[in-house]
Design a protein around this motif. Structure first.
Motif, PDB file in Angstrom:
ATOM      1  N   LEU A  19       8.481  63.177 -15.646  1.00  0.00           N
ATOM      2  CA  LEU A  19       9.778  62.635 -15.252  1.00  0.00           C
ATOM      3  C   LEU A  19       9.772  62.256 -13.777  1.00  0.00           C
ATOM      4  O   LEU A  19      10.279  61.203 -13.387  1.00  0.00           O
ATOM      5  N   ARG A  31      10.319  58.452 -12.253  1.00  0.00           N
ATOM      6  CA  ARG A  31      11.426  58.191 -11.326  1.00  0.00           C
ATOM      7  C   ARG A  31      10.927  57.701  -9.974  1.00  0.00           C
ATOM      8  O   ARG A  31      11.450  56.720  -9.417  1.00  0.00           O
ATOM      9  N   TRP A  86      12.728  54.934 -17.622  1.00  0.00           N
ATOM     10  CA  TRP A  86      13.427  55.979 -16.877  1.00  0.00           C
ATOM     11  C   TRP A  86      14.731  56.373 -17.574  1.00  0.00           C
ATOM     12  O   TRP A  86      15.048  57.556 -17.708  1.00  0.00           O
ATOM     13  N   ILE A 122      13.957  58.659 -20.597  1.00  0.00           N
ATOM     14  CA  ILE A 122      13.499  59.996 -20.198  1.00  0.00           C
ATOM     15  C   ILE A 122      14.637  60.782 -19.552  1.00  0.00           C
ATOM     16  O   ILE A 122      14.834  61.967 -19.829  1.00  0.00           O
ATOM     17  N   ARG A 123      15.411  60.118 -18.694  1.00  0.00           N
ATOM     18  CA  ARG A 123      16.537  60.773 -18.007  1.00  0.00           C
ATOM     19  C   ARG A 123      17.565  61.286 -19.013  1.00  0.00           C
ATOM     20  O   ARG A 123      18.044  62.425 -18.918  1.00  0.00           O
ATOM     21  N   GLU A 127      16.423  64.286 -20.935  1.00  0.00           N
ATOM     22  CA  GLU A 127      16.357  65.499 -20.105  1.00  0.00           C
ATOM     23  C   GLU A 127      17.739  65.996 -19.701  1.00  0.00           C
ATOM     24  O   GLU A 127      18.008  67.196 -19.705  1.00  0.00           O
TER      25      GLU A 127
END
Length: 402
Positions: A136, A140, A198, A201-202, A205
């Motif tokens: 991550l 980022r 991103w 994945i963001r 999470e």
């Protein structure tokens, strides 16, 4: 309600005015407050009593600025503090506390503009090279660098991006800049793919988020977070004087001009109110200079003009030293006709020892850059040593191409 007319009270009123009526950024407000608190403290110490601003404060401001210069303060820092004082006194006139500003005609010390830092395209491509199974943080951090470089954003603008400001379908950002001015900045397919990665994945999470960029704890990012990420990402770039987000913004502007972008359109993309500001952010395009030079019929068979860029870390290099460096490096054109530019970095490495002047020189040559750094008693000696090494390197290169 009574009005607090102490120096501190007038300062607080000024800061509120700049925040709520002029939409000044938090960083700007912190700068104003720090500068003016230092000025008020100086006035109290010099007067030996409480200080109240008046139309007769010219000598006080002059003494404050002179003291900073005498202590070795940079001209740029002195100019910034004078600007803060002028803004404060203008405000006091505006609200009727003073009839006129005592420092309206006071000029800042002349300052030499340092050469803006620039990250070569090859280095950015290396940094942005995709990695297998990225974490991550890696996704980022690469995206932060790519967005700053490909869109020319300020770090505060990037940190403030909201998810709704990012339009992946149209590939555009809605950016809120200085003074709450909005602008639309387009971007390419590659950056859109990185943003999509991103976002996925963001959200896995942390779940949905109003802020587009988040810290590793899922909190909205601040400008200081952006600075730390960029500094770490640019740590491996050699001979780079500054490694903050603004370096990427400057690199964006330079590469746009080198690719033929119109200066006025670039001004809009960067969110500048004046084209004069845009010019200051950009290197003179060496490629454009070459095209102009070689347009002359007598220039067709001449060697290229070397673009010599000199940066001094934490001190101001004299014009005499710069001229010495230019003359020395110009002589290298006799050993190669395709040297495009030379990047010179000067710094003092260990103040407590005699041999503490370090000079680093990078020659930008088609297909094969040369780099050398040397330490000596003086910068002139260090440059001489660098030039000797570069001469040998160019001679070997010439032999290899025979």
């Amino acid at each position: 309600m009574s009005v607090d007319v102490t120096a501190e009270g007038l300062l607080e009123a000024f800061v509120r005015y700049m925040a709520y009526e002029r939409n000044a950024s938090e960083q700007t407000l912190v700068g104003y407050r720090g500068d003016l608190e230092a000025y008020i403290a100086y006035c109290r110490e010099r007067l030996g009593e409480e200080f109240a601003p008046s139309a007769g404060d010219l000598d006080l401001v002059r003494g404050w600025l002179s003291g900073m210069m005498d202590r070795g303060g940079k001209a740029s820092s002195v100019a910034r503090r004078l600007s803060s004082a002028k803004s404060w006194y203008r405000y006091l006139v505006k609200v009727g506390y003073l009839s006129s500003s005592p420092i309206v005609s006071l000029k800042a010390p002349r300052q030499e503009r340092p050469l803006p830092a620039y990250v070569p395209t090859s280095e950015l491509e290396r940094i942005l090279e995709p990695v297998e199974s990225p974490s991550l943080r890696e996704v980022r951090d690469r995206l932060v660098v790519a967005t700053l470089y490909e869109c020319g954003l300020r770090r505060s603008e990037l940190a403030a991006l909201r998810t709704i400001d990012v339009d992946l379908e149209r590939r555009s950002l809605k950016v809120v800049g200085k003074g709450d001015k909005e602008r639309i900045v387009p971007f390419g397919i590659s950056l859109a793919q990185m943003m999509q990665q991103w976002s996925e994945i963001r959200d896995r999470e942390f779940g949905g988020s109003d802020s587009f960029f988040l810290t590793l704890k899922g909190k909205p990012m601040k400008g200081s977070d952006v600075y730390s990420i960029v500094r770490a990402q640019l740590a491996s770039v050699p001979n780079l004087a500054r490694r903050g987000a603004h370096t990427l913004r400057h690199s964006f502007a330079t590469d746009m001009l080198n690719s033929g972008a119109d200066l006025l359109k670039l001004k809009e993309l960067m969110g500048h109110s004046s084209v004069a500001t845009t010019v200051q952010y950009t290197h003179t395009s060496f490629r454009q200079l070459q095209q102009v030079y070689h347009a002359h019929p007598r220039a067709q068979n001449n060697t290229t003009i070397m673009d010599i860029r000199i940066q001094a870390l934490h001190f101001d290099a004299t014009e005499q030293l710069k001229e010495f460096i230019r003359k020395k490096l110009d002589k290298l054109n006799r050993f190669a006709d395709d040297i495009q530019a030379a990047e010179v970095l000067l710094k003092v490495v260990k103040p407590e020892v005699s041999e503490n002047k370090e000079a680093s020189v990078k020659l930008l040559i088609s297909g094969n850059d040369l780099f050398v750094d040397k330490v000596a008693d003086t910068f002139e000696e260090a440059i001489d040593l660098c030039v000797d090494v570069l001469k040998r390197g160019l001679e070997k290169r010439k032999e290899a191409h025979k």
